[in-house]
Design a protein around this motif. Sequence first.
Motif, mmCIF file in Angstrom:
data_model
loop_
_atom_site.group_PDB
_atom_site.id
_atom_site.type_symbol
_atom_site.label_atom_id
_atom_site.label_comp_id
_atom_site.label_asym_id
_atom_site.label_seq_id
_atom_site.Cartn_x
_atom_site.Cartn_y
_atom_site.Cartn_z
ATOM 1 N N ARG A 112 0.817 -1.214 0.000
ATOM 2 C CA ARG A 112 0.000 0.000 0.000
ATOM 3 C C ARG A 112 0.853 1.266 0.000
ATOM 4 N NH1 ARG A 112 -4.298 -2.265 4.442
ATOM 5 N NH2 ARG A 112 -2.303 -2.668 5.471
ATOM 6 N N GLU A 113 1.849 1.338 0.886
ATOM 7 C CA GLU A 113 2.690 2.540 0.911
ATOM 8 C C GLU A 113 3.482 2.711 -0.388
ATOM 9 O OE1 GLU A 113 3.156 0.410 3.919
ATOM 10 O OE2 GLU A 113 1.408 1.461 4.694
ATOM 11 N N PRO A 114 4.158 1.673 -0.903
ATOM 12 C CA PRO A 114 4.879 1.857 -2.171
ATOM 13 C C PRO A 114 3.993 2.291 -3.329
ATOM 14 C CG PRO A 114 5.615 -0.151 -1.087
ATOM 15 C CD PRO A 114 4.436 0.349 -0.310
ATOM 16 N N PHE A 115 2.787 1.740 -3.411
ATOM 17 C CA PHE A 115 1.898 2.128 -4.504
ATOM 18 C C PHE A 115 1.544 3.610 -4.435
ATOM 19 C CE2 PHE A 115 -0.275 -1.979 -6.214
ATOM 20 C CZ PHE A 115 0.976 -2.524 -6.442
ATOM 21 N N ILE A 116 1.342 4.132 -3.217
ATOM 22 C CA ILE A 116 1.050 5.561 -3.058
ATOM 23 C C ILE A 116 2.282 6.389 -3.384
ATOM 24 C CG2 ILE A 116 0.469 7.364 -1.390
ATOM 25 C CD1 ILE A 116 -1.183 5.186 0.114
ATOM 26 N N GLN A 117 3.413 6.014 -2.820
ATOM 27 C CA GLN A 117 4.640 6.794 -3.014
ATOM 28 C C GLN A 117 5.068 6.831 -4.476
ATOM 29 O OE1 GLN A 117 6.768 4.419 0.045
ATOM 30 N NE2 GLN A 117 7.394 6.370 0.918
ATOM 31 N N ASN A 118 4.874 5.729 -5.191
ATOM 32 C CA ASN A 118 5.313 5.643 -6.577
ATOM 33 C C ASN A 118 4.296 6.183 -7.573
ATOM 34 O OD1 ASN A 118 7.604 4.345 -5.610
ATOM 35 N ND2 ASN A 118 6.787 2.289 -5.980
ATOM 36 N N GLY A 119 3.138 6.614 -7.073
ATOM 37 C CA GLY A 119 2.118 7.154 -7.962
ATOM 38 C C GLY A 119 1.363 6.111 -8.757
ATOM 39 N N GLN A 120 1.439 4.849 -8.341
ATOM 40 C CA GLN A 120 0.697 3.804 -9.040
ATOM 41 C C GLN A 120 -0.804 3.892 -8.772
ATOM 42 O OE1 GLN A 120 4.070 1.012 -7.602
ATOM 43 N NE2 GLN A 120 2.853 -0.251 -8.971
ATOM 44 N N VAL A 121 -1.159 4.522 -7.662
ATOM 45 C CA VAL A 121 -2.557 4.777 -7.336
ATOM 46 C C VAL A 121 -2.672 6.212 -6.836
ATOM 47 C CG1 VAL A 121 -3.048 2.359 -6.765
ATOM 48 C CG2 VAL A 121 -2.313 3.933 -4.954
#
Length: 297
Positions: A112-121
């Motif tokens: 969840r955190e990586p997806f937010i940080q990387n702009g995937q979601v």
Amino acid sequence: MRITRYAALAAATGLLLAGCSSEAGNQAEQTADETAAVETDVQFDPGTTMARLHDAGKITVGTKIDQPGFGLMNPQTNKPEGFDVEIAKLIAAKLGIEADNITWTETVSANREPFIQNGQVDIVVATYTINDARKQVVDFAGPYYEAGQDIMVAKGNPEKIEGPDDLAGKTVCSVEGSTPAQNIRDNYPQAKLTTYDVYSKCADDLKNGNVQAVTTDNVILTGLVAGSPDAFELVGKPFTKEPYGIGLKKGDDQFRAFINDTLQESFDDGDWAKAWDRTAGDITGTKAPQPPTIDRY
């Protein structure tokens, strides 16, 4: 209506526990007019996340797809359904975005955190507990619901597990990256913890006798019990508080304030309660509780 959905959920969860992560307590009966009305005349300050999403006419939402009542994939529509999904639709509607223009991305506890940080979601609505460690890397709007960690056992509770202290020496399953798993590691080290990426695999292990218990938030477990009532039961003694928030990029204060305002409006006008009643509430047989107090840190 609930009897029909229980039957559908039981059949679907049988597939889920066999290894799929996409089935349904048949919430496909939900129609478009049950979601919040999409704003047609709305403007946002240039440069804000709200303006970007509104102008694009689309949003990407991270959610779970294996949790009955909150986020469960319907194989007929190939879209997730549940309370988290409806909360995301409320936010999209306030941005002027139709539900059909939401891109749903499966988001498990560990990413969840990586997806937010990387702009995937753009946002994550995925039974996402707000805590201080996570707030170091992402921001949260909400909470929009408060759960509590509980324990699911085999029907009849053959191991006589009544609380977390009884997990000592027993094999208990949870999901990697979740607060319940970390709580077991930190506070109940005598338990033998095994973890997966999704809770359906834990439920499968419990059904097959590979573990003696599954632990996570009570509302997640209640959905799993509803799907296999002859195989599982809930201990029913929550031992933590788990405030669910909506994850977004760190430092986007305007977007966080917008989501908080949207949540508060849904609390006040009844849309939040209606979303609960036709999703998680319908599966668990519970009416919407009092909504939590939003933390506007």
